[in-house]
Design a protein around this motif. Structure first.
Motif, PDB file in Angstrom:
ATOM      1  N   GLN A 148       0.796  -1.308  -0.130  1.00  0.00           N
ATOM      2  CA  GLN A 148      -0.013   0.049  -0.053  1.00  0.00           C
ATOM      3  C   GLN A 148       0.873   1.434   0.035  1.00  0.00           C
ATOM      4  OE1 GLN A 148      -2.541   0.416   3.301  1.00  0.00           O
ATOM      5  NE2 GLN A 148      -3.356   2.303   2.686  1.00  0.00           N
ATOM      6  N   ASN A 149       2.068   1.324   1.069  1.00  0.00           N
ATOM      7  CA  ASN A 149       2.545   2.388   1.214  1.00  0.00           C
ATOM      8  C   ASN A 149       3.474   2.770  -0.092  1.00  0.00           C
ATOM      9  OD1 ASN A 149       1.587   3.724   3.500  1.00  0.00           O
ATOM     10  ND2 ASN A 149       2.315   1.765   4.262  1.00  0.00           N
ATOM     11  N   VAL A 150       4.234   1.757  -0.422  1.00  0.00           N
ATOM     12  CA  VAL A 150       5.214   1.901  -1.699  1.00  0.00           C
ATOM     13  C   VAL A 150       4.324   2.375  -2.985  1.00  0.00           C
ATOM     14  CG1 VAL A 150       6.608   0.577  -3.347  1.00  0.00           C
ATOM     15  CG2 VAL A 150       6.783   0.364  -0.897  1.00  0.00           C
ATOM     16  N   VAL A 151       3.058   1.829  -3.067  1.00  0.00           N
ATOM     17  CA  VAL A 151       2.416   1.932  -4.409  1.00  0.00           C
ATOM     18  C   VAL A 151       1.765   3.286  -4.275  1.00  0.00           C
ATOM     19  CG1 VAL A 151       0.473   1.387  -5.635  1.00  0.00           C
ATOM     20  CG2 VAL A 151       1.924  -0.305  -4.920  1.00  0.00           C
ATOM     21  N   MET A 152       1.271   3.828  -3.215  1.00  0.00           N
ATOM     22  CA  MET A 152       0.892   5.227  -2.861  1.00  0.00           C
ATOM     23  C   MET A 152       2.052   6.094  -2.925  1.00  0.00           C
ATOM     24  SD  MET A 152      -1.902   4.868   0.174  1.00  0.00           S
ATOM     25  CE  MET A 152      -1.519   6.132   0.909  1.00  0.00           C
ATOM     26  N   LEU A 153       3.140   5.789  -2.650  1.00  0.00           N
ATOM     27  CA  LEU A 153       4.311   6.595  -2.904  1.00  0.00           C
ATOM     28  C   LEU A 153       4.613   6.559  -4.174  1.00  0.00           C
ATOM     29  CD1 LEU A 153       6.260   7.971  -0.429  1.00  0.00           C
ATOM     30  CD2 LEU A 153       7.906   6.448  -1.191  1.00  0.00           C
ATOM     31  N   MET A 154       4.735   5.711  -4.977  1.00  0.00           N
ATOM     32  CA  MET A 154       5.103   5.651  -6.351  1.00  0.00           C
ATOM     33  C   MET A 154       4.212   6.591  -7.151  1.00  0.00           C
ATOM     34  SD  MET A 154       6.268   1.984  -6.942  1.00  0.00           S
ATOM     35  CE  MET A 154       6.621   1.728  -8.693  1.00  0.00           C
ATOM     36  N   SER A 155       2.750   6.287  -6.726  1.00  0.00           N
ATOM     37  CA  SER A 155       1.673   7.106  -7.413  1.00  0.00           C
ATOM     38  C   SER A 155       1.866   8.788  -7.219  1.00  0.00           C
ATOM     39  CB  SER A 155       0.443   6.701  -6.826  1.00  0.00           C
ATOM     40  OG  SER A 155       0.141   5.537  -7.251  1.00  0.00           O
ATOM     41  N   ASP A 156       2.139   8.867  -5.769  1.00  0.00           N
ATOM     42  CA  ASP A 156       2.346  10.352  -5.698  1.00  0.00           C
ATOM     43  C   ASP A 156       3.685  10.756  -6.334  1.00  0.00           C
ATOM     44  OD1 ASP A 156       0.228  10.465  -4.025  1.00  0.00           O
ATOM     45  OD2 ASP A 156       1.184  10.373  -2.214  1.00  0.00           O
ATOM     46  N   PHE A 157       4.505  10.138  -6.367  1.00  0.00           N
ATOM     47  CA  PHE A 157       5.911  10.588  -7.136  1.00  0.00           C
ATOM     48  C   PHE A 157       5.517  10.626  -8.459  1.00  0.00           C
ATOM     49  CE2 PHE A 157       9.965   9.465  -9.278  1.00  0.00           C
ATOM     50  CZ  PHE A 157      10.840  10.524  -8.510  1.00  0.00           C
ATOM     51  N   VAL A 158       5.018   9.807  -9.138  1.00  0.00           N
ATOM     52  CA  VAL A 158       4.422  10.048 -10.575  1.00  0.00           C
ATOM     53  C   VAL A 158       3.716  11.372 -10.585  1.00  0.00           C
ATOM     54  CG1 VAL A 158       2.889   9.003 -12.432  1.00  0.00           C
ATOM     55  CG2 VAL A 158       4.669   7.476 -11.108  1.00  0.00           C
ATOM     56  N   ASP A 159       2.663  11.369  -9.615  1.00  0.00           N
ATOM     57  CA  ASP A 159       1.958  12.441  -9.916  1.00  0.00           C
ATOM     58  C   ASP A 159       2.668  13.921  -9.930  1.00  0.00           C
ATOM     59  OD1 ASP A 159      -0.142  14.473  -9.393  1.00  0.00           O
ATOM     60  OD2 ASP A 159      -1.150  13.476  -7.823  1.00  0.00           O
ATOM     61  N   TRP A 160       3.817  13.750  -8.871  1.00  0.00           N
ATOM     62  CA  TRP A 160       4.757  14.991  -8.709  1.00  0.00           C
ATOM     63  C   TRP A 160       5.519  15.401  -9.894  1.00  0.00           C
ATOM     64  CZ3 TRP A 160       9.943  14.922  -7.791  1.00  0.00           C
ATOM     65  CH2 TRP A 160      10.594  16.148  -7.483  1.00  0.00           C
ATOM     66  N   LEU A 161       5.890  14.109 -10.493  1.00  0.00           N
ATOM     67  CA  LEU A 161       7.027  14.270 -11.404  1.00  0.00           C
ATOM     68  C   LEU A 161       6.330  14.665 -12.773  1.00  0.00           C
ATOM     69  CD1 LEU A 161       9.795  13.095 -11.498  1.00  0.00           C
ATOM     70  CD2 LEU A 161       8.968  11.099 -13.028  1.00  0.00           C
ATOM     71  N   ILE A 162       5.030  14.396 -13.073  1.00  0.00           N
ATOM     72  CA  ILE A 162       4.444  14.724 -14.388  1.00  0.00           C
ATOM     73  C   ILE A 162       3.756  16.215 -13.793  1.00  0.00           C
ATOM     74  CG2 ILE A 162       2.634  14.225 -16.037  1.00  0.00           C
ATOM     75  CD1 ILE A 162       3.056  11.317 -15.668  1.00  0.00           C
ATOM     76  N   PRO A 163       4.187  17.289 -14.507  1.00  0.00           N
ATOM     77  CA  PRO A 163       3.583  18.507 -14.301  1.00  0.00           C
ATOM     78  C   PRO A 163       2.062  18.516 -14.878  1.00  0.00           C
ATOM     79  CG  PRO A 163       5.015  18.910 -16.059  1.00  0.00           C
ATOM     80  CD  PRO A 163       5.313  17.381 -15.505  1.00  0.00           C
TER      81      PRO A 163
END
Lengths: 962, 962
Positions: free
Chosen positions: B897-912
């Motif tokens: 849960q936390n890794v995927v959520m983190l990755m999602s947030d990261f992708v979210d943050w990475l893509i303007p």
């Protein structure tokens, strides 16, 4: 003509008060016109800079281009201002020499210090260039040549300045110049924006201004209204006396300013229609847009500042804060009703702060206020939780069992060889103390604080929305800012390298150009985080080695105080390192961001904040994370300890868990950091800086100078405004302390509250007295900080879940009570948590040197872990209880995390982002605007029918004539 | 005058083609003026409704108020339109009878069906009221009285209509009336917005219109440009042929329309400056604002529609879609290039869809397109994962062990008494099949899909931003809409009850008023969810009881097919219930929302969506959740089974876990739901409805009518547009299916993809051919649906974590491999998962009736669980392995849960959120606007200096004169 007389009087007063050096060129031209070549120079200057013509000269043609005199004749201006606004005393208030035109912005630049021989020319140093070309005859030619070389650079700078100022003049700004008068070596360019320019720019910037139309702000239903009135009465003594923060029942309808719709606005007092903050931000807007194009590459104001052509750029303060005869001004009101410790219990005058400093600063203080306010309930609940711990400490069965001497439990030694077996009863004190922070209320408090964080975010969102409405920002859009000077410089370098002419906007820095910088940043960030980890590991080693050394000591008093000594010194070392590294990391982050060359100021800021945040956050929290989750977990077991650096056993926690130590660490970090940073960095350093700046001036003249200095000169001695980021950063780290490990330290909100009450007034003092006035920046929200806060409050949920389930003994107690306890109570819990160890299984050389220390021979000692006893089939393996408790801990984490997140989301969803009354008002405003226009529409039609000519659609007229 | 001649010709053509009944009043007045009292009536009408005066009459004074003839003389209009735009054939194109003025909006109302004796008056039924007062002599007085009673209500309605239409006329709209002509009983009010009204409203609505200024859209760097050009070439065959979706290098700079800045806009072709969608939405805007005030309470258009005073309100379509002689129009292009199955592989012409249907509909199809496009990679990866499962089925050690006959494992009976012991090898088939969906690739796929969901959201955000830019919505703000008619009605009732006069806006529905509704809603929602749970439980009971009954059966073929039979029938029953309840819940949700009386349309929609979503979602997913997480977990153990309803044992999963069954259920639900709902509800029902509507007309005339019907009459037969919510809802549920349980069914994206390819064209057909044209609504985003999607993709992470760790055998396999396996492989895993049971411990009466079924006496049988064997100290207790595996499962959930959520947030943050090029363009546009205005500014100044009079500031003139 009375207006002119006034001007002349004001000017003469001015001169009478001394400061002979600061003669304005415009005035020179009238007084010294017949005095030879210098006079002519001044004339030339005057044409360039003195856009309000003096009456002897009349309106000169050149000026009419820049200013629209036809629309706004000077005489009319004089007449209009004559009545209410007499020319101001230029010393107290920021006005041009004529005492009429307000100084909206000041640019300073470096001028050569006047030499005694040059005294004459330095008076109006603008004409230096021309003087150079015809060096006065009485000068030594060699000296002159040297000077010429030195001055070449300065000449170049002056040329640039002239071009820039010419461009500004073309934009309609009016300027006055003052060089090397009271403050040697500094030239001031005072900028004034006349009415037409203000109007034009306000229209471009879509500034919402109040119209003449007022409307009633409905208070919701009658009950809401009554509650509001009641609350108003109750909080009356808490309101600052600024005479404007009463709940108003009427609000001016606002509409984006437009010259074509002037009839909508109340323009009766043109001097106050745009307030000083708006004026200076309008000038700043023009400055940003204006470019020097004749240079090698296009330079904006930021490039000009960056390359030292101008040294400083700032708007001026409204007036003085002290002195009995000082006029009442917003700054003084702020000083008295806001920037004072004695009124710490009052609300802040946010409206006035915004009016004076602009929306961005206003939002910061509003946010700080909301945060501090929200800390009150958190602090109260935290104290209650702590008191609950104190009250129940005697009823706590596990600590009673530890303290009960009848439970004759022999524990395994704490260190190899030097230590011996010990009785559990000696840990009675820590067991009792740890109950204060590790009880059932803690879990409740962690959940409470997670929801508190959500509530805080929601509350802030609503407050922000309310402020947006009151400040007329609801439809404001943040425009992307101009490229930064550094970026433009790099782009130029790149285009020069390619030997292409730099096409406007076509060359830009691509990923390839930035790759080296990105790589450096990644490497540096990783390296710095490793440094942080290494520091923590170093402190651990320090603790372990000191502990071992002290255990070896034969002095008994030393040995009894071992733990306390080591803990305290280690925590203080940690604190000092954190504070030092904080500054270091801040500097490195800035350096890395500069290297990255972000395109705009906004992205520069965001990137800088992000880096600083990561580094400072890692710095502050790594020791705490280590304590909470790693310490005491990787120690192995008796007979098979884990060793680091050869022979040091990893540190264990005290019997009752590490929560106690975590708490101490948090307490020291938080208190120490806040005290030292507040006192040293926020109060001490600015004071020193200010002293240093003023020391440049002759000390003896200083006193005297201070009295005669003009507003813009006084402001020059103030510190530059460096942005709000350090303030925000400090608060965010504190917010982290308050939310992240709150499960282990319920007093954190209290400490934060106490700190913030001071912090608000401290910051206020700094803004009002120590710093130059910042350029008012419009902002709808607090930007990236909100994202960081949200992120922190999300992380806090997980961290608290882990602290409760892994650091505290909450879950083992619960599991024991419901799965293993024979009578459903905690009796026998301590025994259950201790495993058995057969002393014959010690690795050779690690047995205690004094096995008979306790007075009897020990065969089986106990240690804190869930492992099978030596006599089972699988000795020293993790027992079934271990796995069951682990499963329970993990299950708790999942449940806690998801339940709290769900609750937070629910709260988030439940509370509308826009307060009901505000959304109603906004809707009402929209309707009113349409209504207003429909009315205007009808009026226009009526006028049309009675034959008033009006602009007609383009096509219809010719075709009807055809 | 040629213009008039044309008009007359058109009119005569009209008459020649039959339809004698639809004579327009305006024309009547010229032709039949001398024909007695009816003629006079018509005259009176004419003054009211015929706002474009006929030339014989000249401009009448009354009209000049409503239309600004002075600004825009009619003759000019005629002349201007004469050249390029000849009066249109009113039958094909939506024009007034004069063929010049476009029908922008149509209101219909009910009129009495003409009786044969009333033929005369029905021609222009408007004058009915007056006729009633003087009943014709030849009528029976009794009949007349009856008629009068019947007509009282109708008279009242007519009065309201008249007031409303008068108000519309005052707003400048032009209207034409047509009653009971081809379609008996229906009156049409055709509304046309003249140019001035359009301009005025466009200014109020801040419609951004293209200016004459064009600018180059930079394509980023040269590489990006090349890639774009290449991509364009590659995708060329996929582009629909609408002649406008080529990547354009130039874009018109847009600016909010303002009559004062008319010079900025290209007004050369006034007829096409505002397109038909904009015109109708402008009219709609006026309609919304216009009120009837003379009635008991103020009525807006929605109240008027709600109370049946008007029956329908709709804009008209642009033209016909078929017929060779049909003119080319946007609708026809859409029909050919979008609403066709044969071009399913092509992109959608989003620009044209937006141009024709407005932004909101455009966004829906753009979203559907993005979703479908994003499903392609998901489907491909899903198929690969499935194929990987197929390929590795023979290498899978656990299923090999199950299928190996040498492992002579005797399993405990599946049911009490009737069943006997069985050999594990008989479960070989299911073990192999379940490997298809339960392998290492599944975990990867679950992570992939979680990131996919994030990518999808990000991609959509960017696409939306791009569309906002292209559609000039970047600074558009969503205005809160007007209160709904129902809300106003309730407010009125409340204020009447209080006996206070209803002050405008002061009375509103408070929480207290709404409490009963809220309570009902909560109770109903809880009840409905309980119903859903009960249905699932019912199906479970069905399965259990049928299973037991079939086990009892003595026919061997029945017994072998037991599982397959029960599974299939249960799944089909579930499907049918889901589909039925879907409709029921939809209706209930609407009913509940109506009861809640939300204030605005927006909140009505949001509340409705929320309720519908909760109910439909629970309905669709409860059976699946039960299967995934509850089935087979609460069965107890041999000797101590858990019984429900007396004697039914809870159902077990097959040996290899429930994943297989979950997969079947998902497959059936998804396929069945989509097939049935698409075919039946989306194609079948609208067809039937249309038939029913047309059946009201005489069948024999129908054919003939169809040919002669006017545009607005044809549209009247189309279905009303009911909003996009059902479409979105369907897709959201599908999105749930695709993401929520994707770990168990990797083919879900493929099925969704296939469905959506059809769905797009199906919806397109519906919009173009079956429905009336919707009112174009501006929208920046898809609103609440985005929130729901985000919520779903968050929930999906947790659900998938649980599916992988609890439903699949992934974690036990991993734990076995790394903790228990002697050789680090999975050999022996099957044995490890099976516990031992001593058959002598069966509860009396539950032993198998045929213990010797397998041919030997069984003493110990095996069952799937981790429990201690009968010979240990703690028989049948959960074993250490159980707890270890449970801990591992839970740990996996946390980590996943936390890794995927983190990755999602990261992708979210990475893509303007805003694509780089778009933000550059927006910035550029802003600069261009300022530039344009500065230029205009200078131009103005120049004009000022040459003496052109211009509006002066308010104050300066009088003071200068003083």
């Amino acid at each position: 003509m009375k207006g002119e007389d006034d001007v002349n009087t004001a000017r003469k007063d001015e001169e009478a008060e001394g400061s002979a050096g600061e003669k304005l060129l415009g005035f020179n031209s009238t007084e010294e016109q017949p005095s030879g070549p210098r006079g002519q120079d001044s004339m030339w200057r005057n044409e360039k800079y003195e856009t309000v013509p003096l009456d002897v000269k009349g309106i000169d043609e050149d000026n009419s281009k820049g200013t629209t005199d036809s629309l706004y004749p000077q005489t009319a201006l004089r007449k209009a201002q004559q009545g209410s606004d007499r020319p101001k005393d230029a010393k107290l208030s920021p006005y041009f020499q004529d005492g009429l035109r307000r100084i909206d912005y000041v640019l300073t630049y470096h001028v050569q210090k006047p030499q005694s021989t040059h005294k004459q020319s330095s008076k109006s140093c603008l004409c230096c260039r021309r003087n150079r070309k015809n060096p006065p005859a009485h000068e030594d030619p060699e000296l002159a040549a040297q000077e010429q070389r030195l001055d070449y650079h300065e000449d170049d700078q002056r040329l640039r300045r002239e071009e820039f100022e010419e461009n500004l003049r073309e934009m309609g700004l009016e300027m006055e110049r003052e060089e090397g008068t009271k403050i040697p070596g500094v030239g001031f360019l005072k900028i004034h924006a006349p009415w037409e320019v203000l109007c034009r720019e306000a229209e471009f910037m879509k500034l919402k201004m109040p119209t003449i139309k007022k409307y009633e702000v409905s208070q919701g239903s009658s009950i809401v209204e009554k509650v509001n009135t009641f609350m108003q009465k109750v909080t009356a003594p808490l309101q600052p006396k600024v005479g404007e923060n009463r709940m108003e029942n009427e609000k001016h309808l606002s509409y984006p300013f437009s010259r074509e719709k002037q009839h909508l606005f109340d323009l009766s007092d043109r001097n106050s229609f745009f307030d000083s903050k708006t004026r200076s931000s309008i000038v700043y807007e023009i400055l940003k847009r204006t470019k020097c194009t004749r240079a090698k590459y296009i330079m904006g104001i930021s490039s000009l500042l960056g390359s030292g052509i101008y040294t400083e750029a700032y708007p001026v303060h409204d007036g003085d804060i002290d002195g009995v005869n000082a006029e009442t001004n917003d700054r003084k009101i702020l000083y008295e009703e806001w920037a004072s410790y004695s009124i710490f219990y009052k609300y802040q005058p946010i409206g006035l702060i915004r009016k004076y400093f602009g929306e961005k600063v206003g939002l910061y203080f509003a946010w700080l206020g909301v945060y501090t306010q929200m800390l009150i309930p958190a602090a109260i609940v935290g104290v209650i939780v702590f008191l609950y711990g104190c009250a129940t400490v005697d009823d706590n069965i596990p600590s009673m069992e530890v303290c009960d001497e009848r439970n004759n439990i022999t524990m395994c030694p704490m260190c190899d060889r030097a230590c011996s077996y010990w009785k559990l009863v000696t840990a009675c004190g820590t067991a009792r103390a740890s109950h204060l922070f590790d009880n059932a209320a803690t879990v409740f408090f962690a959940i409470f604080m997670a929801l508190w964080a959500t509530m805080f975010m929601e509350h802030w969102k609503r407050r922000q929305m309310r402020l947006n409405y009151v400040w007329d920002l609801t439809s404001f859009e943040d425009a992307e800012s101009q490229p930064r000077a550094e970026y433009e410089f790099h782009v130029m370098k790149k285009s020069l390298k390619k030997e292409q002419p730099p096409k406007a906007g076509n060359v830009k820095l691509t990923c390839t150009d930035r790759m080296p910088a990105y790589m450096t940043i990644i490497v540096m960030m990783v390296f710095l985080i490793c440094v942080t980890l290494a520091i923590v590991f170093g402190v651990v080693l320090y603790r372990v080695s000191i502990m071992t050394a002290l255990h070896m000591s034969s002095i008994p008093t030393v040995r009894t105080n071992i733990r306390a000594t080591v803990k305290t010194t280690a925590a203080i070392i940690n604190l000092i390192i954190i504070i030092i590294m904080d500054e270091v990391y801040g500097a490195i982050a800035r350096w890395l961001t500069v290297m990255e060359v972000p395109k705009t100021d906004k992205s520069f800021e965001e990137r800088l904040i992000f880096k600083t945040f990561v580094l400072k956050f890692a710095n502050a929290f790594t020791p705490i994370v280590y304590l909470a989750f790693f310490r005491g977990r990787i120690i192995g077991r008796p007979g098979k300890y884990i060793y680091v650096m050869g022979s040091y056993r990893m540190e264990e926690c005290a019997h009752a868990g590490c929560l106690m130590e975590l708490c101490i660490q948090l307490c020291i970090t938080m208190l120490g950091k806040q005290l030292i940073q507040n006192n040293l960095f926020e109060i001490g350093v600015p004071k020193i800086k200010k002293l240093l700046r003023q020391r440049k001036i002759d000390k003896k003249h200083q006193e005297e100078l201070n009295k005669t200095l003009h507003r813009h000169e006084k402001d020059h001695f103030l510190g530059p405004f460096v942005g709000l980021n350090p303030e925000y950063m400090e608060m965010i780290i504190q917010f982290g302390m308050v939310t992240l490990f709150v499960a282990s330290f319920p007093l954190a909100p209290l400490f934060a509250l106490l700190n913030n009450v001071i912090e608000i007034r401290l910051d206020a003092k700094k803004f009002v007295t120590e710093l130059r006035r910042p350029i008012a920046v419009r902002a709808k929200d607090i930007g990236i900080w909100y994202t960081l806060l949200r992120g922190l409050s999300k992380v806090a949920v997980i961290v608290n879940a882990f602290v409760i389930s892994f650091t505290s003994d909450f879950i083992p107690r619960l599991v024991y009570q419901y799965m293993y306890s024979p009578d459903g109570t905690l009796h026998g819990f301590v025994n259950h948590t201790l495993s058995y160890f057969n002393v014959s299984h010690f690795q050779p050389g690690t047995e205690p040197l004094q096995p008979m220390h306790l007075g009897y021979k020990v065969e089986v000692c106990r240690y804190k872990d869930y492992r099978d006893p030596p006599w089972s089939d699988t000795p020293y393996q993790f027992s079934r209880e271990f796995w069951a408790i682990l499963a329970a801990r993990l299950a708790f984490v999942i449940v806690f995390q998801n339940v709290v997140m769900l609750m937070s989301d629910f709260v988030d969803w439940l509370i509308p982002d826009i307060p009901k009354d505000i959304s109603v008002q906004i809707h009402k405003e929209r309707n009113l605007v349409v209504e207003l226009f429909m009315k205007a529409e009808r009026g226009k039609k009526y006028r049309n029918t009675i034959g008033d000519p009006s602009p007609q659609p383009l096509r219809s007229r010719p075709s009807s004539q055809a």
